[in-house]
Design a protein around this motif. Structure first.
Motif, PDB file in Angstrom:
ATOM      1  N   THR A 295      14.434  21.126  -0.915  1.00 54.60           N
ATOM      2  CA  THR A 295      13.276  21.279  -1.800  1.00 54.60           C
ATOM      3  C   THR A 295      12.369  20.049  -1.690  1.00 54.60           C
ATOM      4  O   THR A 295      12.833  18.916  -1.791  1.00 54.60           O
ATOM      5  CB  THR A 295      13.739  21.443  -3.259  1.00 54.60           C
ATOM      6  OG1 THR A 295      14.519  22.639  -3.366  1.00 54.60           O
ATOM      7  CG2 THR A 295      12.547  21.533  -4.198  1.00 54.60           C
ATOM      8  N   GLY A 296      11.079  20.294  -1.456  1.00 54.29           N
ATOM      9  CA  GLY A 296      10.122  19.204  -1.316  1.00 54.29           C
ATOM     10  C   GLY A 296      10.039  18.633   0.076  1.00 54.29           C
ATOM     11  O   GLY A 296       9.176  17.801   0.350  1.00 54.29           O
TER      12      GLY A 296
ATOM     13  N   SER B 183       4.468  24.263  -4.520  1.00 55.17           N
ATOM     14  CA  SER B 183       3.394  23.314  -4.827  1.00 55.17           C
ATOM     15  C   SER B 183       3.602  22.061  -4.000  1.00 55.17           C
ATOM     16  O   SER B 183       4.691  21.512  -3.926  1.00 55.17           O
ATOM     17  CB  SER B 183       3.398  22.967  -6.318  1.00 55.17           C
ATOM     18  OG  SER B 183       2.479  21.935  -6.583  1.00 55.17           O
ATOM     19  N   SER B 184       2.531  21.584  -3.350  1.00 59.15           N
ATOM     20  CA  SER B 184       2.652  20.431  -2.439  1.00 59.15           C
ATOM     21  C   SER B 184       2.582  19.102  -3.163  1.00 59.15           C
ATOM     22  O   SER B 184       2.614  18.060  -2.545  1.00 59.15           O
ATOM     23  CB  SER B 184       1.552  20.479  -1.377  1.00 59.15           C
ATOM     24  OG  SER B 184       0.282  20.432  -1.997  1.00 59.15           O
TER      25      SER B 184
ATOM     26  N   SER C  33       6.338  11.926  -0.954  1.00 57.76           N
ATOM     27  CA  SER C  33       7.447  11.040  -1.335  1.00 57.76           C
ATOM     28  C   SER C  33       8.762  11.460  -0.718  1.00 57.76           C
ATOM     29  O   SER C  33       9.745  10.737  -0.767  1.00 57.76           O
ATOM     30  CB  SER C  33       7.588  11.019  -2.864  1.00 57.76           C
ATOM     31  OG  SER C  33       7.933  12.309  -3.352  1.00 57.76           O
ATOM     32  N   PHE C  34       8.786  12.666  -0.125  1.00 55.09           N
ATOM     33  CA  PHE C  34      10.032  13.165   0.439  1.00 55.09           C
ATOM     34  C   PHE C  34      10.115  12.992   1.947  1.00 55.09           C
ATOM     35  O   PHE C  34      11.082  13.381   2.571  1.00 55.09           O
ATOM     36  CB  PHE C  34      10.198  14.656   0.114  1.00 55.09           C
ATOM     37  CG  PHE C  34      10.445  14.930  -1.336  1.00 55.09           C
ATOM     38  CD1 PHE C  34      11.721  14.841  -1.864  1.00 55.09           C
ATOM     39  CD2 PHE C  34       9.402  15.279  -2.177  1.00 55.09           C
ATOM     40  CE1 PHE C  34      11.953  15.099  -3.201  1.00 55.09           C
ATOM     41  CE2 PHE C  34       9.626  15.538  -3.512  1.00 55.09           C
ATOM     42  CZ  PHE C  34      10.911  15.448  -4.029  1.00 55.09           C
ATOM     43  N   PHE C  35       9.083  12.455   2.583  1.00 54.50           N
ATOM     44  CA  PHE C  35       9.071  12.392   4.043  1.00 54.50           C
ATOM     45  C   PHE C  35      10.195  11.549   4.603  1.00 54.50           C
ATOM     46  O   PHE C  35      10.811  11.891   5.603  1.00 54.50           O
ATOM     47  CB  PHE C  35       7.732  11.840   4.559  1.00 54.50           C
ATOM     48  CG  PHE C  35       6.633  12.858   4.542  1.00 54.50           C
ATOM     49  CD1 PHE C  35       6.908  14.172   4.260  1.00 54.50           C
ATOM     50  CD2 PHE C  35       5.329  12.486   4.808  1.00 54.50           C
ATOM     51  CE1 PHE C  35       5.902  15.120   4.248  1.00 54.50           C
ATOM     52  CE2 PHE C  35       4.310  13.417   4.795  1.00 54.50           C
ATOM     53  CZ  PHE C  35       4.607  14.732   4.508  1.00 54.50           C
ATOM     54  N   GLN C  36      10.442  10.400   3.975  1.00 56.65           N
ATOM     55  CA  GLN C  36      11.436   9.506   4.527  1.00 56.65           C
ATOM     56  C   GLN C  36      12.829   9.934   4.129  1.00 56.65           C
ATOM     57  O   GLN C  36      13.084  10.282   2.986  1.00 56.65           O
ATOM     58  CB  GLN C  36      11.188   8.072   4.033  1.00 56.65           C
ATOM     59  CG  GLN C  36       9.880   7.477   4.531  1.00 56.65           C
ATOM     60  CD  GLN C  36       9.829   7.411   6.043  1.00 56.65           C
ATOM     61  OE1 GLN C  36      10.825   7.104   6.692  1.00 56.65           O
ATOM     62  NE2 GLN C  36       8.675   7.708   6.613  1.00 56.65           N
TER      63      GLN C  36
END
Length: 439
Positions: A27-28, A351-352, A357-360
């Motif tokens: 998720t995210g 929802s984006s 904040s979740f990329f890393q």
């Protein structure tokens, strides 16, 4: 195909390098999806029997790939996952011979498929023959890309192999991981791979299996390999660019590399008759050219900045494509649109907000590399590879007996072909605690 036998070998030789996983854990996250594997799976479904009539248009052309991509994409979005679909570009010249051999295999499998259908063979036999004989055309890919873009989902056309582009997107931080069944995404250098996210393996084997997340850094640490060494090991196991060597599996390849120190030395040893009995190198087995493909493949994006951002869905365009162009049932399409509208609405699962904040990936402590194994003497025997053992399984699903699509257990009918769920259509999965990579 990817790398022959690599994942079963990692299960035994590098258990700390992977963990069981599930969709809700992402998720995210933004994930790169290798579209080719899904395409073959969905196009095989349409040829497995009684469900086919629900997966074709009025002219008998397959629509199962479109339906499959929509449903998978909706499941990802409803879980709050953001997919980026990667489609193959022009394959390397070295793959020409492999593709030629695969065409012959498909022709033979097509005969087996026709015979299986004519003789009333089991659905599993028909499905296997259909899978081996399925042909993906440019039209299939273009129609799928057109539909995904109408859904507002990013589509990236790889300059070469999709796995290489998935690997590069992951290395550059555009996505968290690559979703693919092909293990060569690790050979191309992807930091993370998610395998079997939608129980593709269970659909083939009639036995539910969990998803797995594989961490490349830990693979290298557990095996005491560098990235160059994992490339040489993969080539020796069997890759898409060279003929597979007889009597050569991952265990055999690992022992030969330990004994000889490099793939170049292994090739000399096999040529001198010091490899497994019956293992012969074909003429022009150019492993150095194959290694260059794996080394350079992830860099093929060059200065091109891929667009991985989602856009607003075009619901009218989706309706036109599915109902008017591909003759989908209008009420079913409206249900798809409602699900997409709900998932993509402000505050919805897809929802984006805050996705950056979740990329890393979370930081994990480094493993101390194990002591390198002792070098084998050239006279020591080389053990021929064997099969790996099975794995534990996760959440309950059931497999449609008509089209083989794996469905959530709560559904009373198949999401793909609408066949009603039959009693005990698929054994329930046993709940297991996901393995912590840091245990």
């Amino acid at each position: 195909m990817g790398i022959k036998g690599l994942f079963p070998y990692l299960v035994e030789a590098a258990p700390k390098a992977y963990n069981t996983s599930e969709l809700k854990r992402y998720t995210g996250r933004r994930l790169a999806v290798d579209a080719s594997g899904w395409m073959y799976q969905f196009l095989s479904i349409v040829r497995t029997g009684a469900a086919a009539e629900n997966l074709q248009n009025n002219q008998g052309a397959a629509t199962s790939h479109l339906q499959g991509f929509v449903f998978r994409a909706l499941k990802l979005l409803e879980a709050g996952v953001h997919p980026v679909f990667i489609f193959d570009g022009k394959p390397p010249e070295m793959k020409t011979a492999v593709n030629r051999a695969r065409r012959k295999t498909r022709e033979h499998a097509a005969e087996e498929h026709a015979e299986a259908v004519a003789t009333g063979a089991s659905s599993e036999t028909v499905y296997k023959a259909a899978s081996r004989s399925t042909v993906v055309t440019k039209e299939h890919s273009e129609h799928t890309k057109e539909l995904l873009r109408a859904m507002g989902l990013p589509v990236v056309e790889a300059p070469g192999e999709a796995e290489a582009t998935c690997a590069q997107l992951c290395k550059e931080g555009h996505v968290y991981a690559a979703v693919t069944e092909d293990m060569d995404v690790l050979t191309f250098g992807s930091p993370r791979q998610i395998k079997n996210l939608f129980d593709v393996e269970g659909s083939r084997a009639r036995q539910p299996k969990p998803a797995h997340e594989i961490d490349l850094e830990r693979v290298l640490q557990c095996l005491s390999y560098t990235q160059d060494q994992i490339i040489e090991f993969s080539i020796l196991c069997g890759c898409d660019y060279l003929p597979h060597l007889p009597r050569m599996g991952p265990k055999t390849a690992a022992q030969l590399l330990k004994r000889e120190g490099s793939l170049k030395a292994v090739v000399r040893a096999v040529q001198a008759g010091k490899g497994p009995k019956g293992c012969l190198l074909p003429d022009e087995w150019d492993w150095e050219a194959a290694k260059r493909i794996f080394q350079q493949g992830p860099k093929e994006l060059g200065s091109c900045e891929p667009n991985c951002a989602e856009e607003a869905p075009n619901f009218d365009r989706m309706r036109s494509l599915l109902v008017e162009k591909h003759q989908f049932n209008s009420s079913r399409v409206e249900n798809m649109l409602d699900r997409l509208r709900k998932a993509r609405s402000p505050g919805g699962a897809a929802s984006s907000r805050g996705i950056e904040s979740f990329f890393q990936a979370p930081k994990r402590p480094r493993l101390s590399p194990p002591a390198p194994p002792a070098i084998l003497a050239s006279s020591d025997p080389v053990v021929i590879d064997d099969e790996s053992q099975g794995l534990e399984i996760l959440e309950p699903t059931w497999k449609c007996p008509k089209c083989t699509f794996a469905n959530d257990v709560q559904r009373s009918s198949c999401e793909m072909c609408e066949h009603p769920q039959e009693a005990k259509a698929w054994p329930l999965k046993t709940a297991v605690q996901p393995i912590d990579l840091d245990d």
